[in-house]
Every structure is written in structure tokens, then in C-alpha cells.
Scaffold this active site. Structure first.
Site, PDB file in Angstrom:
ATOM      1  N   ASN A  87       9.438  -5.703  -5.671  1.00 19.68           N
ATOM      2  CA  ASN A  87       8.500  -4.712  -5.122  1.00 19.68           C
ATOM      3  C   ASN A  87       7.290  -4.470  -6.023  1.00 19.68           C
ATOM      4  O   ASN A  87       6.205  -4.173  -5.522  1.00 19.68           O
ATOM      5  CB  ASN A  87       9.282  -3.402  -4.898  1.00 19.68           C
ATOM      6  CG  ASN A  87       8.369  -2.204  -4.796  1.00 19.68           C
ATOM      7  OD1 ASN A  87       7.773  -1.952  -3.753  1.00 19.68           O
ATOM      8  ND2 ASN A  87       8.225  -1.464  -5.897  1.00 19.68           N
ATOM      9  N   TYR A 154      -5.382 -10.496  -3.973  1.00 17.58           N
ATOM     10  CA  TYR A 154      -4.200  -9.824  -3.392  1.00 17.58           C
ATOM     11  C   TYR A 154      -3.711 -10.558  -2.140  1.00 17.58           C
ATOM     12  O   TYR A 154      -2.511 -10.824  -1.999  1.00 17.58           O
ATOM     13  CB  TYR A 154      -4.579  -8.376  -3.071  1.00 17.58           C
ATOM     14  CG  TYR A 154      -3.436  -7.506  -2.591  1.00 17.58           C
ATOM     15  CD1 TYR A 154      -2.374  -7.171  -3.425  1.00 17.58           C
ATOM     16  CD2 TYR A 154      -3.437  -6.978  -1.299  1.00 17.58           C
ATOM     17  CE1 TYR A 154      -1.343  -6.344  -2.989  1.00 17.58           C
ATOM     18  CE2 TYR A 154      -2.413  -6.149  -0.855  1.00 17.58           C
ATOM     19  CZ  TYR A 154      -1.365  -5.837  -1.704  1.00 17.58           C
ATOM     20  OH  TYR A 154      -0.339  -5.018  -1.266  1.00 17.58           O
ATOM     21  N   LYS A 158       0.038 -12.391  -1.782  1.00 17.37           N
ATOM     22  CA  LYS A 158       0.967 -11.947  -0.741  1.00 17.37           C
ATOM     23  C   LYS A 158       1.232 -13.079   0.263  1.00 17.37           C
ATOM     24  O   LYS A 158       2.359 -13.225   0.738  1.00 17.37           O
ATOM     25  CB  LYS A 158       0.444 -10.686  -0.052  1.00 17.37           C
ATOM     26  CG  LYS A 158       0.433  -9.449  -0.959  1.00 17.37           C
ATOM     27  CD  LYS A 158       1.828  -9.108  -1.513  1.00 17.37           C
ATOM     28  CE  LYS A 158       1.865  -7.780  -2.256  1.00 17.37           C
ATOM     29  NZ  LYS A 158       3.168  -7.490  -2.866  1.00 17.37           N
ATOM     30  N   THR A 189       0.619   6.121  -1.647  1.00 19.37           N
ATOM     31  CA  THR A 189       1.052   5.908  -3.036  1.00 19.37           C
ATOM     32  C   THR A 189      -0.178   5.761  -3.943  1.00 19.37           C
ATOM     33  O   THR A 189      -1.306   5.732  -3.461  1.00 19.37           O
ATOM     34  CB  THR A 189       1.876   4.605  -3.156  1.00 19.37           C
ATOM     35  OG1 THR A 189       1.012   3.521  -2.822  1.00 19.37           O
ATOM     36  CG2 THR A 189       3.081   4.593  -2.232  1.00 19.37           C
TER      37      THR A 189
HETATM   38  N1  NAP Z   1       0.697   1.265  -0.821  1.00 21.51           N
HETATM   39  C1  NAP Z   1       0.410   0.515   0.254  1.00 21.51           C
HETATM   40  O1  NAP Z   1      -0.296   0.963   1.172  1.00 21.51           O
HETATM   41  C2  NAP Z   1       0.979  -0.877   0.369  1.00 21.51           C
HETATM   42  C3  NAP Z   1       0.703  -1.604   1.523  1.00 21.51           C
HETATM   43  C4  NAP Z   1       1.243  -2.892   1.669  1.00 21.51           C
HETATM   44  C5  NAP Z   1       2.032  -3.420   0.667  1.00 21.51           C
HETATM   45  N2  NAP Z   1       2.272  -2.698  -0.467  1.00 21.51           N
HETATM   46  C6  NAP Z   1       3.143  -3.313  -1.489  1.00 21.51           C
HETATM   47  O2  NAP Z   1       4.232  -2.442  -1.744  1.00 21.51           O
HETATM   48  C7  NAP Z   1       4.688  -2.605  -3.106  1.00 21.51           C
HETATM   49  C8  NAP Z   1       4.782  -1.234  -3.768  1.00 21.51           C
HETATM   50  O3  NAP Z   1       3.505  -0.638  -3.723  1.00 21.51           O
HETATM   51  P1  NAP Z   1       3.271   0.905  -4.048  1.00 21.51           P
HETATM   52  O4  NAP Z   1       2.212   1.360  -3.136  1.00 21.51           O
HETATM   53  O5  NAP Z   1       4.564   1.612  -4.135  1.00 21.51           O
HETATM   54  O6  NAP Z   1       2.609   0.755  -5.510  1.00 21.51           O
HETATM   55  P2  NAP Z   1       2.428   1.824  -6.691  1.00 21.51           P
HETATM   56  O7  NAP Z   1       2.648   3.208  -6.213  1.00 21.51           O
HETATM   57  O8  NAP Z   1       1.137   1.477  -7.323  1.00 21.51           O
HETATM   58  O9  NAP Z   1       3.641   1.446  -7.678  1.00 21.51           O
HETATM   59  C9  NAP Z   1       3.666   0.187  -8.267  1.00 21.51           C
HETATM   60  C10 NAP Z   1       4.985  -0.009  -8.986  1.00 21.51           C
HETATM   61  O10 NAP Z   1       4.923  -1.301  -9.602  1.00 21.51           O
HETATM   62  C11 NAP Z   1       5.142  -1.151 -11.005  1.00 21.51           C
HETATM   63  N3  NAP Z   1       4.296  -2.050 -11.775  1.00 21.51           N
HETATM   64  C12 NAP Z   1       2.931  -2.122 -11.727  1.00 21.51           C
HETATM   65  N4  NAP Z   1       2.502  -2.975 -12.660  1.00 21.51           N
HETATM   66  C13 NAP Z   1       3.605  -3.434 -13.316  1.00 21.51           C
HETATM   67  C14 NAP Z   1       3.806  -4.322 -14.413  1.00 21.51           C
HETATM   68  N5  NAP Z   1       2.775  -4.910 -15.013  1.00 21.51           N
HETATM   69  N6  NAP Z   1       5.077  -4.567 -14.805  1.00 21.51           N
HETATM   70  C15 NAP Z   1       6.131  -3.953 -14.208  1.00 21.51           C
HETATM   71  N7  NAP Z   1       6.000  -3.107 -13.179  1.00 21.51           N
HETATM   72  C16 NAP Z   1       4.753  -2.852 -12.744  1.00 21.51           C
HETATM   73  C17 NAP Z   1       4.760   0.294 -11.326  1.00 21.51           C
HETATM   74  O11 NAP Z   1       5.492   0.739 -12.476  1.00 21.51           O
HETATM   75  P3  NAP Z   1       4.848   0.950 -13.942  1.00 21.51           P
HETATM   76  O12 NAP Z   1       3.424   1.345 -13.774  1.00 21.51           O
HETATM   77  O13 NAP Z   1       5.718   2.000 -14.543  1.00 21.51           O
HETATM   78  O14 NAP Z   1       5.004  -0.361 -14.626  1.00 21.51           O
HETATM   79  C18 NAP Z   1       5.214   1.025 -10.072  1.00 21.51           C
HETATM   80  O15 NAP Z   1       6.561   1.375 -10.160  1.00 21.51           O
HETATM   81  C19 NAP Z   1       3.677  -3.551  -3.760  1.00 21.51           C
HETATM   82  O16 NAP Z   1       4.200  -4.852  -3.789  1.00 21.51           O
HETATM   83  C20 NAP Z   1       2.470  -3.490  -2.841  1.00 21.51           C
HETATM   84  O17 NAP Z   1       1.695  -4.669  -2.900  1.00 21.51           O
HETATM   85  C21 NAP Z   1       1.767  -1.444  -0.640  1.00 21.51           C
END
Ligand code: NAP
Length: 252
Positions: A87, A154, A158, A189
């Protein structure tokens, strides 16, 4: 015993998935740069194991030690099922080609693509060795199938993770593992905050994303995680290699 390895469990979707797995009595190993004390106490209350492996997944030199630590916890004689939720992800660089910064681009590819590939590679090896069934869930995005101004990196990672998922599913046919990609739609988020802070030069559609937030169109990660867990509840109905989209699942 069941374990779930959830990358990016410190916030957002990863935190919600980890919390709901704990509530199903699945032991969780979270992997991110910062720890999540809420998950830790949630697991303690329910007497479920919660481990945190601190790792910057965008840094190749930290991967091997983290993998060894995870494997030691999750792949044991007492384990019968392992969930792998790839994730963790980043959306930056949001920038047009010609203005991409090399270091950030390399980190992005390492985090969003190389890390999930190498984690899965090791876990498939270990599952075979210990005769453990797995569910591999690669979190993807609608951007994999859309062309979006400013999102070349991105969209590429993906799209690549979707192809990786399909290839893995083909190779593992008949082995009993669940292998899917999950496209969570637009969630409220930190990642969306980063998207909204882009300049219009770097990302032409930034206003549209600001509007979605104002109109309350972003879903909560809790709701999005619950839809994924529902899907995983009945593994026999799952088509391996499929990209499951939140919007299709909630319309069913
Ligand atoms: N938000 C959206 O609208 C959306 C839409 C489509 C897909 N997604 C996908 O859903 C997934 C989760 O997204 P989210 O919105 O929950 O993101 P988020 O709130 O930005 O959280 C990202 C998570 O990834 C971890 N992370 C980031 N950089 C990292 C690194 N270098 N090493 C280890 N961990 C890392 C962060 O933890 P730390 O910072 O503590 O390392 C955090 O727990 C992602 O794959 C994203 O592409 C999101």
C-alpha cells in the site's frame, strides 16, 4: 496463525486496513518510516500481535534488513495464512516532463514499484518453503489507466504494478494464492493534500481536486478499507490478476 504485512500503515489507507485486520484477529506487521502508536494500543486491547518494521522503502539499502525482519516474524511453522498489502506510495513528482527531478523520480519508482515487486518476490519464496497460503493485494490507482497532465511518473508506476499483478497471477495459477490489485478511488488522506498543493503549471487539473474536497467527494480510508476486507472475505469469488475498483465494488 494469520499475519498481515501492511506497508504504509502509519496513516491513510494502510492504517485503516491494518486496524480492520487487527479487529479480525489477524496479527499485523506494519512497515513505514514512522510508527503508529494507535495501532499498537488497538492490538494490545485485542490481544493481537502488532509489530512495526521501520523502513524507508524508497531506499534500496534498507530493504534487505527489513525483509529479513518481516520474514522471521511472519513465515513460521505456526503460520497458515499471510496477507501482503502493498500500500505504501507517493504521488510526487507532480510535474511535467522536462521539469522532473532525478532523485525524487528514482525514489518514487523505488517506493511505488520496485519495493512491492521485491517484497512479493521474497514472500512468494517463503510461502513456498513453508507451505503457506497468501493473499497479495497491490494498491493501485485509476491513474494507471488514465492520462493525466503532470502525473507521468505516478501513472507509470501504477500501470506497471497492474501488469506485475497480472503476471504474478498467471505464474501462480493453481497455487491457491489470492493475487489482486485494488484501486481505492479518491480518498481523504495526506496524499490528496499534496495533490491540492500543486501549481496549475505542474498539474492542470488541480482546481478539480480542490473542488472535490470542497464538495465532500473524497471517501474516508475506513470505508475504502472495509470494502477491501469484504472482498477478501470470500476468496473463492476472486478472479486472480484482476484490478478491483472501489467504485465497481460499491455499486454491486
Ligand atoms: N489518496 C487517494 O486519493 C488515492 C487514490 C488512489 C490510490 N491511492 C493509493 O493508495 C495508497 C495509500 O495512499 P494514502 O492516500 O493512504 O497515502 P498517504 O496518506 O500519503 O500515506 C502513505 C503511507 O505510505 C507510507 N510511505 C510513504 N513513503 C514511504 C517510504 N519512503 N517508505 C515507507 N513507507 C512510506 C507513509 O508512511 P511514512 O510516511 O510513515 O513512511 C504512509 O503510511 C497509495 O499506494 C496510493 O497511491 C491513493
Amino acid at each position: 496463525m494469520q499475519y498481515a504485512i501492511v506497508t504504509g500503515d502509519s496513516r491513510g489507507l494502510g492504517e485503516a486496513v491494518a486496524k480492520q485486520l487487527i479487529e479480525k484477529n489477524v496479527n499485523v506487521i506494519g512497515v513505514s518510516r514512522s510508527e503508529n502508536n494507535t495501532l499498537k494500543s488497538h492490538a494490545e486491547e485485542r490481544q493481537v500481535e502488532y509489530h512495526h518494521v521501520t523502513c524507508d522503502l524508497s531506499n534500496p539499502s534498507e530493504m534487505d534488513a527489513a525483509l529479513d525482519e518481516i520474514v522471521q516474524i511472519a513465515f513460521t511453522e505456526r503460520t497458515h495464512y499471510v496477507y501482503v498489502v502493498n500500500n505504501a506510495g507517493m504521488v510526487e513528482p507532480i510535474e511535467t516532463v522536462g521539469n522532473l527531478e532525478a532523485d525524487q523520480t528514482a525514489k518514487h519508482i523505488q517506493l511505488n514499484l520496485t519495493a512491492p515487486i521485491l517484497l512479493t518476490n521474497r514472500f512468494i519464496q517463503e510461502a513456498d518453503k513453508h507451505d503457506i497460503q497468501m493473499a497479495v493485494i497491490n494498491v493501485t490507482s485509476g491513474a494507471a489507466e488514465k492520462t493525466i497532465h503532470g502525473w507521468s511518473v505516478y501513472s507509470s508506476t501504477k500501470a506497471a504494478i497492474n501488469r506485475f499483478t497480472k503476471t504474478l497471477a498467471l505464474e501462480q495459477e493453481g497455487n491457491g494464492h489470492v493475487i489482486i490489485a485494488y484501486s481505492p478511488g479518491v480518498m481523504d488522506t495526506d496524499m490528496q493534500e499534496e495533490i491540492r498543493s500543486s501549481s496549475e503549471d505542474a498539474f492542470r487539473d488541480v482546481e478539480k481536486f480542490k473542488q472535490m474536497k470542497e464538495e465532500g467527494a473524497l471517501r474516508s480510508p475506513t470505508e475504502v478499507a472495509a470494502v477491501l476486507l469484504d472482498l477478501l472475505n470470500d476468496p473463492h469469488d476472486i478472479d486472480n490478476g484482476e484490478v478491483y475498483k472501489l467504485y465497481d465494488l460499491i455499486e454491486k
